[in-house]
Motif scaffolding. Sequence first.
Motif, short mmCIF file in Angstrom:
data_model
loop_
_atom_site.label_atom_id
_atom_site.label_comp_id
_atom_site.label_asym_id
_atom_site.label_seq_id
_atom_site.Cartn_x
_atom_site.Cartn_y
_atom_site.Cartn_z
N LEU A 34 -11.06 16.89 21.70
CA LEU A 34 -10.58 17.33 23.01
C LEU A 34 -10.59 18.84 23.11
O LEU A 34 -10.31 19.55 22.15
N VAL A 35 -10.87 19.32 24.31
CA VAL A 35 -10.74 20.75 24.59
C VAL A 35 -9.27 21.14 24.64
O VAL A 35 -8.88 22.23 24.18
N ALA A 36 -8.45 20.26 25.20
CA ALA A 36 -7.02 20.55 25.33
C ALA A 36 -6.24 19.26 25.50
O ALA A 36 -6.78 18.23 25.94
N HIS A 37 -4.96 19.32 25.13
CA HIS A 37 -4.01 18.24 25.36
C HIS A 37 -2.75 18.88 25.91
O HIS A 37 -2.30 19.92 25.42
N TRP A 38 -2.20 18.27 26.97
CA TRP A 38 -0.96 18.80 27.56
C TRP A 38 0.01 17.65 27.72
O TRP A 38 -0.29 16.66 28.37
N GLN A 39 1.18 17.79 27.13
CA GLN A 39 2.18 16.73 27.19
C GLN A 39 3.16 16.98 28.32
O GLN A 39 3.66 18.10 28.51
N VAL A 40 3.41 15.93 29.11
CA VAL A 40 4.40 15.99 30.18
C VAL A 40 5.40 14.87 29.96
O VAL A 40 5.14 13.90 29.24
N ALA A 41 6.55 15.00 30.60
CA ALA A 41 7.58 13.96 30.47
C ALA A 41 7.25 12.73 31.30
O ALA A 41 7.61 11.61 30.94
N ASP A 42 6.53 12.93 32.44
CA ASP A 42 6.29 11.84 33.37
C ASP A 42 4.98 12.07 34.12
O ASP A 42 4.88 12.99 34.93
N VAL A 43 3.97 11.24 33.86
CA VAL A 43 2.68 11.43 34.53
C VAL A 43 2.71 10.99 35.99
O VAL A 43 1.73 11.19 36.71
N THR A 44 3.81 10.40 36.44
CA THR A 44 3.92 10.04 37.85
C THR A 44 4.59 11.14 38.67
O THR A 44 4.78 10.99 39.88
N ASN A 45 4.95 12.24 38.04
CA ASN A 45 5.58 13.37 38.71
C ASN A 45 4.50 14.39 39.10
O ASN A 45 3.87 14.99 38.24
N ALA A 46 4.29 14.57 40.40
CA ALA A 46 3.21 15.44 40.87
C ALA A 46 3.39 16.89 40.42
O ALA A 46 2.41 17.57 40.08
N ASP A 47 4.62 17.38 40.40
CA ASP A 47 4.84 18.77 39.99
C ASP A 47 4.50 18.97 38.51
O ASP A 47 3.90 19.99 38.13
N GLN A 48 4.88 18.00 37.68
CA GLN A 48 4.54 18.11 36.25
C GLN A 48 3.03 18.03 36.04
O GLN A 48 2.46 18.78 35.23
N LEU A 49 2.38 17.14 36.79
CA LEU A 49 0.93 17.03 36.68
C LEU A 49 0.25 18.32 37.14
O LEU A 49 -0.69 18.81 36.49
N ALA A 50 0.72 18.88 38.25
CA ALA A 50 0.12 20.12 38.76
C ALA A 50 0.28 21.26 37.77
O ALA A 50 -0.65 22.05 37.56
#
Length: 405
Positions: free
Chosen positions: A48-64
């Motif tokens: 992978l070029v990059a990996h980014w961990q978020v708490a919730d992939v259904t949260n638009a702000d976290q995804l953005a």
Amino acid sequence: MLVIFVCPFFSPAATQMIEAALNLTHVRLAVVAQQPLAELAPAVGSRLVAHWQVADVTNADQLAGAVSAIAAAHGAVARCFAAYEQCQLPLAQVRERLGIPGLPAAASHNFRDKARMKDVLRAAGVPVARHQLVHEAADARRFVHEVGFPIVVKPPAGAGAKATERVRTVAELEQVLQRYAPSAHDPMLAEEFLRGTEHSLETVSINGHAVWHSLTRYAPTPLEVLETPWIQWTVLLPREVDDPAYADIRAVGDRALRALGMTTGVSHCEWFRRPDGSVAVSEIAARPPGANMTTMISRANDMDFVGAWVRLMVDGTFTPPERRYAVGTAYLRGQGQGTVAAVEGLDQVQREWGHLICDYRLPHLGQSPTGSYEGEGFMIVRHPDTGVVQAALARIISTIRVVLR
């Protein structure tokens, strides 16, 4: 080109999709997920070029935030997509916010909100079950007075048959209303109960035009399986998907996708053949199907359908394959209470039908039941003759018994 794939967890299906994207030589792949990179197989994660961990992939702000951070470090993002149903709408909103091509947010909303979906489809002349978005108990009671029992209740943004219930009596309705406690902020969806045989229609669309399709038949319906603990579910993909008998649902499916705003991608439509021969659409998702159906499509056409879907999402291209086989899946479901204590009948099935089995996952001792219609394991069979596959499925589910204790 820089491509971002979004998934909550590194499930076998998600990992297969990541590997398919990595196999495209012109793609630099980044992943946004709820799991740390260490949970992904090192041979995959290291590419992978990059990996980014978020708490919730259904949260638009976290995804953005994740997509913007990856873009800042690695350049402009050309594509950003997912197969996970629950993040389709927030991901579409992020794409629009950041200027990344893909299914528009308005279309994603049409697919994701099942009450809105049925409103759009009915306005376009697509036959669907009558429905009511229930904000308070009185809404449900009026709906039952209009359509009669039984009805089906579910979340407006559900997926598959999860949290779906059939309601047969006034007493059951009152119990459901008490348990759900529907409100303006948290409504439930009530639908007319559709009778008949349940099927699916998978469609590949490019720039809003359907270019290929596949079909399956469920036996019995997933809701019946969830209601009846001893039933083992089967899904049949007939070889004759271009049979004139399916002309009506192909036309209805095309009209439905145009009404909902499908652009480029794979869609999964669940539909019913009513006792009078007419069709009715249950719901449509703008994503590949689950329950091993992508594997079934691959086996029926001697192709890698997951890889084809990834190329479709990245490059907007798809080469229609030749249908060579009928394929079916028998889902092995535990009987009783407890964990898997034995799997009976395997030797007999292997002797009779082993030459047709192309994929399988057997329940293992000590395994806890999933509680879903997919059960604890499966067997996939294929043969050029649809009737042979039907016979094999019937024999497998009548012979194999997964014992729970």
